[in-house]
Structures are given as structure tokens and as C-alpha cells.
Write an enzyme that holds these catalytic residues in place. Structure first.
Site, short mmCIF file in Angstrom:
data_model
loop_
_atom_site.label_atom_id
_atom_site.label_comp_id
_atom_site.label_asym_id
_atom_site.label_seq_id
_atom_site.Cartn_x
_atom_site.Cartn_y
_atom_site.Cartn_z
N HIS A 1 41.30 40.03 39.33
CA HIS A 1 40.35 40.21 40.44
C HIS A 1 39.27 41.27 40.22
O HIS A 1 38.21 41.19 40.84
CB HIS A 1 41.09 40.47 41.77
CG HIS A 1 41.57 41.87 41.96
ND1 HIS A 1 42.74 42.35 41.42
CD2 HIS A 1 41.04 42.93 42.63
CE1 HIS A 1 42.91 43.60 41.75
NE2 HIS A 1 41.89 44.00 42.48
N ASP A 2 39.52 42.26 39.37
CA ASP A 2 38.50 43.30 39.15
C ASP A 2 37.76 43.15 37.82
O ASP A 2 36.93 43.99 37.48
CB ASP A 2 39.14 44.70 39.22
CG ASP A 2 39.32 45.17 40.66
OD1 ASP A 2 38.54 44.74 41.54
OD2 ASP A 2 40.26 45.96 40.91
N HIS B 1 46.60 48.75 38.33
CA HIS B 1 46.19 48.24 39.64
C HIS B 1 46.24 46.71 39.74
O HIS B 1 46.94 46.18 40.61
CB HIS B 1 44.81 48.82 40.01
CG HIS B 1 44.19 48.16 41.19
ND1 HIS B 1 44.74 48.21 42.46
CD2 HIS B 1 43.08 47.37 41.30
CE1 HIS B 1 43.99 47.51 43.30
NE2 HIS B 1 42.98 46.99 42.62
N GLU C 1 33.87 42.45 38.38
CA GLU C 1 33.19 43.59 38.99
C GLU C 1 33.12 44.78 38.02
O GLU C 1 32.12 45.50 37.98
CB GLU C 1 33.95 44.00 40.26
CG GLU C 1 33.16 44.91 41.16
CD GLU C 1 33.85 45.07 42.50
OE1 GLU C 1 33.90 44.10 43.27
OE2 GLU C 1 34.36 46.17 42.76
N ASP C 2 34.16 45.00 37.25
CA ASP C 2 34.27 46.26 36.49
C ASP C 2 34.25 46.12 34.96
O ASP C 2 34.38 47.12 34.26
CB ASP C 2 35.58 46.98 36.87
CG ASP C 2 35.55 47.46 38.31
OD1 ASP C 2 34.45 47.71 38.83
OD2 ASP C 2 36.63 47.58 38.91
N ASP D 1 45.20 43.74 47.41
CA ASP D 1 44.30 44.72 46.78
C ASP D 1 44.20 45.98 47.65
O ASP D 1 44.41 47.11 47.19
CB ASP D 1 42.93 44.05 46.61
CG ASP D 1 41.91 44.93 45.90
OD1 ASP D 1 42.31 45.77 45.08
OD2 ASP D 1 40.70 44.74 46.17
#
Ligand code: ZN
Length: 185
Positions: free
Chosen positions: A56-57, A32, A60-61, A118
Site C-alpha cells: 500500500h505504501d 509497517h 506513495e513512498d 493502516d
């Protein structure tokens, strides 16, 4: 040739997301952020935005922090990642998505590029899942058709909000067309 910063970000993201799978289709998570960066790259975005796409993630993850991103990739990249990061994953889905819709509405154009790529890739994945397994595709997500439609259409409005025509990239119209087509069912 890829620049050193691109190489570094590719490896950093791969390590951070190692072992993670995508919620909808179970493919390795790293596909992704790579796809998002690829979209940003072919849309002619600045390298900082492409690198933010790769990362970018991570905040958050994964266990990665914004401070770490700032040290490794600079303040501009860290700021972009910070904008697209949901502050509290323990809050309900509706609450988190409303926050993101508002944040992106008033965000600067570089963050809108990142968010658009995204959302575009997420919807492409959903579309492929849907073609492969029909209505079951919804069951693999945290929310069903009505909520996803609300989120996609609201995000579409936020992405376009306040931008001059010259600032819009082709991916905005691609996303718009995809949202209209996919949620017309
Ligand atoms: Zn993402």
C-alpha cells in the site's frame, strides 16, 4: 503455507522499501506494511486486500508505479493501492489529509478495510512512541496533537460512513476505541 502471491508481495515490498525508516520511531519501514497485512489477514480479509496491504505504501513512498503493481499483482490489487495513495506529496499536509478523508469516506468497503488497518497500525506506533518518549513523540511527526486528533477523528468518521453493521470488522471498533482513548488526553 503462504501462497506464492503472498511470498511475491512480501519480497516485492521489502525490496521497494529497502533502507527506508519510519518517521516516528526510526524502525525499518517494511515493518509497517507487514503489520498492516497481518492485521488484514487476521481480520479475514480477501487475499487481494492482504496483498494490497503489503504494497500500500510502495507507490506513495518508492519508485514503484501502479502500472507495475497491476502487471505483477493484478488490477484489483492495483486499484486498492491507488485509492490509498496520496496523488501529490508536494502539497501541504492538511490538503493531502483532507483529500484522503474524502476519498475514504466514499470508497468501497475493501479500500476501507485497507485504510482502517493502516490507520490502526499508525496509531499503535504513535501510542508506543508516546509511552516511550512522552510529548517528544509529536515532534517527530509533521504535525502535532491538535492536527493529528483532527485527522484521526475525521478518518474514523470516513471509515464508518455508509457501511452496514455486517460489513464492519472488529478492527473498526478497535480503531474507534484507540482514537477515543488516545486523543482524550
Ligand atoms: Zn501506511
Amino acid at each position: 503455507m503462504l501462497s506464492r502471491q503472498y511470498q511475491k508481495a512480501i519480497e516485492f515490498a521489502a525490496k521497494a522499501h529497502e533502507g527506508q525508516k519510519r518517521k516516528g520511531d526510526g524502525v525499518p519501514y517494511i515493518s509497517h506494511p507487514y503489520a498492516v497485512a497481518f492485521i488484514l489477514y487476521i481480520q479475514g480479509c480477501h487475499p487481494d486486500i492482504v496483498i494490497a496491504g503489503l504494497l500500500h505504501d510502495t507507490v506513495e513512498d518508492t519508485v514503484v508505479t501502479l502500472a507495475e503493481i497491476q502487471t505483477e499483482f493484478g488490477a484489483a490489487v492495483a486499484e486498492l493501492v491507488g485509492i490509498v495513495t496520496e496523488p501529490d506529496k508536494s502539497l501541504p499536509w492538511e490538503h493531502r489529509k483532507k483529500y484522503m478523508i474524502e476519498t475514504i469516506k466514499f470508497a468501497r468497503v475493501e479500500a476501507k478495510y485497507l485504510s482502517c488497518a493502516d490507520k490502526l497500525h499508525n496509531l499503535s506506533s504513535l501510542q508506543i512512541n508516546f509511552e516511550q518518549c512522552g510529548e517528544d513523540a509529536w515532534k517527530r511527526l509533521s504535525r502535532g496533537y491538535a492536527e493529528q486528533k483532527w485527522y484521526a477523528e475525521s478518518m474514523l468518521d470516513s471509515l464508518f460512513y455508509g457501511l452496514e453493521e455486517a460489513e464492519l470488522k472488529p478492527m473498526f471498533y478497535t480503531y474507534e476505541r484507540m482514537v477515543r482513548d488516545f486523543f482524550a488526553r
